[in-house]
Design a protein around this motif. Sequence first.
Motif, PDB file in Angstrom:
ATOM      1  N   TYR A  78       0.832  -1.204   0.000  1.00 17.33           N
ATOM      2  CA  TYR A  78       0.000   0.000   0.000  1.00 17.33           C
ATOM      3  C   TYR A  78       0.865   1.252   0.000  1.00 17.33           C
ATOM      4  CZ  TYR A  78      -3.748  -3.190   1.290  1.00 17.33           C
ATOM      5  OH  TYR A  78      -4.652  -4.216   1.297  1.00 17.33           O
ATOM      6  N   GLN A  79       0.267   2.365  -0.449  1.00 14.56           N
ATOM      7  CA  GLN A  79       0.943   3.658  -0.375  1.00 14.56           C
ATOM      8  C   GLN A  79       1.060   4.051   1.094  1.00 14.56           C
ATOM      9  OE1 GLN A  79       2.206   5.458  -3.081  1.00 14.56           O
ATOM     10  NE2 GLN A  79       3.180   6.604  -1.439  1.00 14.56           N
ATOM     11  N   ASN A  80       2.204   4.613   1.452  1.00 15.76           N
ATOM     12  CA  ASN A  80       2.407   5.031   2.851  1.00 15.76           C
ATOM     13  C   ASN A  80       1.454   6.170   3.216  1.00 15.76           C
ATOM     14  OD1 ASN A  80       4.071   6.803   1.108  1.00 15.76           O
ATOM     15  ND2 ASN A  80       4.628   7.747   3.044  1.00 15.76           N
ATOM     16  N   TYR A  81       1.202   6.315   4.507  1.00 19.92           N
ATOM     17  CA  TYR A  81       0.380   7.437   4.977  1.00 19.92           C
ATOM     18  C   TYR A  81       0.890   7.876   6.328  1.00 19.92           C
ATOM     19  CZ  TYR A  81      -1.987   4.036   7.942  1.00 19.92           C
ATOM     20  OH  TYR A  81      -2.253   3.068   8.877  1.00 19.92           O
ATOM     21  N   PRO A  82       0.914   9.143   6.661  1.00 16.79           N
ATOM     22  CA  PRO A  82       0.636  10.230   5.705  1.00 16.79           C
ATOM     23  C   PRO A  82       1.764  10.366   4.678  1.00 16.79           C
ATOM     24  CG  PRO A  82       1.420  11.139   7.777  1.00 16.79           C
ATOM     25  CD  PRO A  82       1.282   9.648   7.983  1.00 16.79           C
ATOM     26  N   ASN A  83       1.439  10.989   3.583  1.00 16.82           N
ATOM     27  CA  ASN A  83       2.432  11.247   2.540  1.00 16.82           C
ATOM     28  C   ASN A  83       2.075  12.570   1.873  1.00 16.82           C
ATOM     29  OD1 ASN A  83       4.639  10.695   0.875  1.00 16.82           O
ATOM     30  ND2 ASN A  83       3.366   9.722  -0.674  1.00 16.82           N
ATOM     31  N   PRO A  84       2.891  13.615   1.989  1.00 22.41           N
ATOM     32  CA  PRO A  84       4.219  13.681   2.601  1.00 22.41           C
ATOM     33  C   PRO A  84       4.165  13.505   4.126  1.00 22.41           C
ATOM     34  CG  PRO A  84       3.587  15.831   1.734  1.00 22.41           C
ATOM     35  CD  PRO A  84       2.507  14.870   1.370  1.00 22.41           C
ATOM     36  N   PHE A  85       5.338  13.184   4.703  1.00 22.63           N
ATOM     37  CA  PHE A  85       5.394  12.896   6.131  1.00 22.63           C
ATOM     38  C   PHE A  85       6.580  13.598   6.804  1.00 22.63           C
ATOM     39  CE2 PHE A  85       8.274   9.860   4.289  1.00 22.63           C
ATOM     40  CZ  PHE A  85       9.269   9.684   5.230  1.00 22.63           C
ATOM     41  N   ASN A  86       6.474  13.736   8.115  1.00 21.21           N
ATOM     42  CA  ASN A  86       7.556  14.195   8.987  1.00 21.21           C
ATOM     43  C   ASN A  86       7.055  14.097  10.418  1.00 21.21           C
ATOM     44  OD1 ASN A  86       9.858  15.267  10.122  1.00 21.21           O
ATOM     45  ND2 ASN A  86       9.360  17.358   9.611  1.00 21.21           N
ATOM     46  N   PRO A  87       7.655  13.385  11.324  1.00 24.10           N
ATOM     47  CA  PRO A  87       8.869  12.589  11.150  1.00 24.10           C
ATOM     48  C   PRO A  87       8.595  11.116  10.874  1.00 24.10           C
ATOM     49  CG  PRO A  87       8.410  12.747  13.475  1.00 24.10           C
ATOM     50  CD  PRO A  87       7.303  13.497  12.749  1.00 24.10           C
ATOM     51  N   ASN A  88       7.304  10.663  10.926  1.00 24.22           N
ATOM     52  CA  ASN A  88       7.083   9.234  10.709  1.00 24.22           C
ATOM     53  C   ASN A  88       5.903   8.974   9.780  1.00 24.22           C
ATOM     54  OD1 ASN A  88       5.425  10.210  12.747  1.00 24.22           O
ATOM     55  ND2 ASN A  88       5.124   8.200  13.632  1.00 24.22           N
ATOM     56  N   THR A  89       5.906   7.767   9.208  1.00 18.39           N
ATOM     57  CA  THR A  89       4.862   7.336   8.294  1.00 18.39           C
ATOM     58  C   THR A  89       4.649   5.845   8.476  1.00 18.39           C
ATOM     59  OG1 THR A  89       4.117   7.394   5.994  1.00 18.39           O
ATOM     60  CG2 THR A  89       6.453   6.925   6.350  1.00 18.39           C
ATOM     61  N   ASN A  97      21.437  11.427   9.309  1.00 17.28           N
ATOM     62  CA  ASN A  97      20.343  12.393   9.286  1.00 17.28           C
ATOM     63  C   ASN A  97      19.756  12.441   7.882  1.00 17.28           C
ATOM     64  OD1 ASN A  97      19.159  13.785  11.319  1.00 17.28           O
ATOM     65  ND2 ASN A  97      20.624  15.476  11.337  1.00 17.28           N
ATOM     66  N   LEU A  98      18.457  12.344   7.760  1.00 16.07           N
ATOM     67  CA  LEU A  98      17.836  12.338   6.439  1.00 16.07           C
ATOM     68  C   LEU A  98      17.389  13.729   6.035  1.00 16.07           C
ATOM     69  CD1 LEU A  98      15.622   9.129   6.580  1.00 16.07           C
ATOM     70  CD2 LEU A  98      17.960   9.390   5.791  1.00 16.07           C
ATOM     71  N   ALA A  99      17.628  14.053   4.770  1.00 17.93           N
ATOM     72  CA  ALA A  99      17.211  15.336   4.215  1.00 17.93           C
ATOM     73  C   ALA A  99      15.796  15.216   3.661  1.00 17.93           C
ATOM     74  CB  ALA A  99      18.168  15.739   3.094  1.00 17.93           C
ATOM     75  N   SER A 100      15.140  16.365   3.473  1.00 15.78           N
ATOM     76  CA  SER A 100      13.843  16.378   2.806  1.00 15.78           C
ATOM     77  C   SER A 100      14.017  15.839   1.394  1.00 15.78           C
ATOM     78  CB  SER A 100      13.294  17.798   2.729  1.00 15.78           C
ATOM     79  OG  SER A 100      13.000  18.275   4.011  1.00 15.78           O
ATOM     80  N   GLY A 101      12.989  15.178   0.891  1.00 12.78           N
ATOM     81  CA  GLY A 101      13.060  14.686  -0.480  1.00 12.78           C
ATOM     82  C   GLY A 101      12.291  13.398  -0.668  1.00 12.78           C
ATOM     83  N   ILE A 102      12.514  12.802  -1.828  1.00 13.26           N
ATOM     84  CA  ILE A 102      11.828  11.572  -2.202  1.00 13.26           C
ATOM     85  C   ILE A 102      12.628  10.371  -1.706  1.00 13.26           C
ATOM     86  CG2 ILE A 102      11.086  10.137  -4.146  1.00 13.26           C
ATOM     87  CD1 ILE A 102      10.635  12.750  -5.708  1.00 13.26           C
ATOM     88  N   TYR A 103      11.912   9.435  -1.113  1.00 15.07           N
ATOM     89  CA  TYR A 103      12.492   8.170  -0.686  1.00 15.07           C
ATOM     90  C   TYR A 103      11.677   7.044  -1.306  1.00 15.07           C
ATOM     91  CZ  TYR A 103      15.355  10.780   2.514  1.00 15.07           C
ATOM     92  OH  TYR A 103      16.282  11.647   3.024  1.00 15.07           O
ATOM     93  N   LEU A 104      12.307   5.908  -1.482  1.00 16.73           N
ATOM     94  CA  LEU A 104      11.661   4.750  -2.076  1.00 16.73           C
ATOM     95  C   LEU A 104      11.545   3.655  -1.034  1.00 16.73           C
ATOM     96  CD1 LEU A 104      13.820   4.714  -5.306  1.00 16.73           C
ATOM     97  CD2 LEU A 104      11.545   5.687  -5.076  1.00 16.73           C
ATOM     98  N   TYR A 105      10.429   2.952  -1.028  1.00 16.07           N
ATOM     99  CA  TYR A 105      10.332   1.782  -0.169  1.00 16.07           C
ATOM    100  C   TYR A 105      10.011   0.574  -1.031  1.00 16.07           C
ATOM    101  CZ  TYR A 105       5.280   2.909   0.044  1.00 16.07           C
ATOM    102  OH  TYR A 105       3.976   3.202  -0.248  1.00 16.07           O
TER     103      TYR A 105
END
Length: 99
Positions: A4-15, A68-76
């Motif tokens: 499934y698509q992650n939620y929330p998306n966009p997210f900070n700090p967890n999804t 430390n993760l930067a803002s942006g697109i991540y893949l799962y």
Amino acid sequence: YLLYQNYPNPFNPNTKIGYQLKERAYVKLMIYDIKGELVSVLINKEQNSGYYEAEFNVNGQTSNVKGNLASGIYLYRIEVIGEGKIPVYTEMKKMLMIK
């Protein structure tokens, strides 16, 4: 099998990332940055059939995030490995982290 698509998306700090298994299998759920480098392994174990959710927290409280993760697109990506160590399902989706 279903990822499934992650939620929330966009997210900070967890999804949360949901997935469905139709039979008992070995599951690996991994997070990659946009360069394709492995950021975290959320799931790496055998599981029974059913619906599951994994939580990804960029602060590293619920996962082994590297650095430390930067803002942006991540893949799962999910890999489901059946009997005889044969891959039966693989899927990859995008998610957006905004600081």
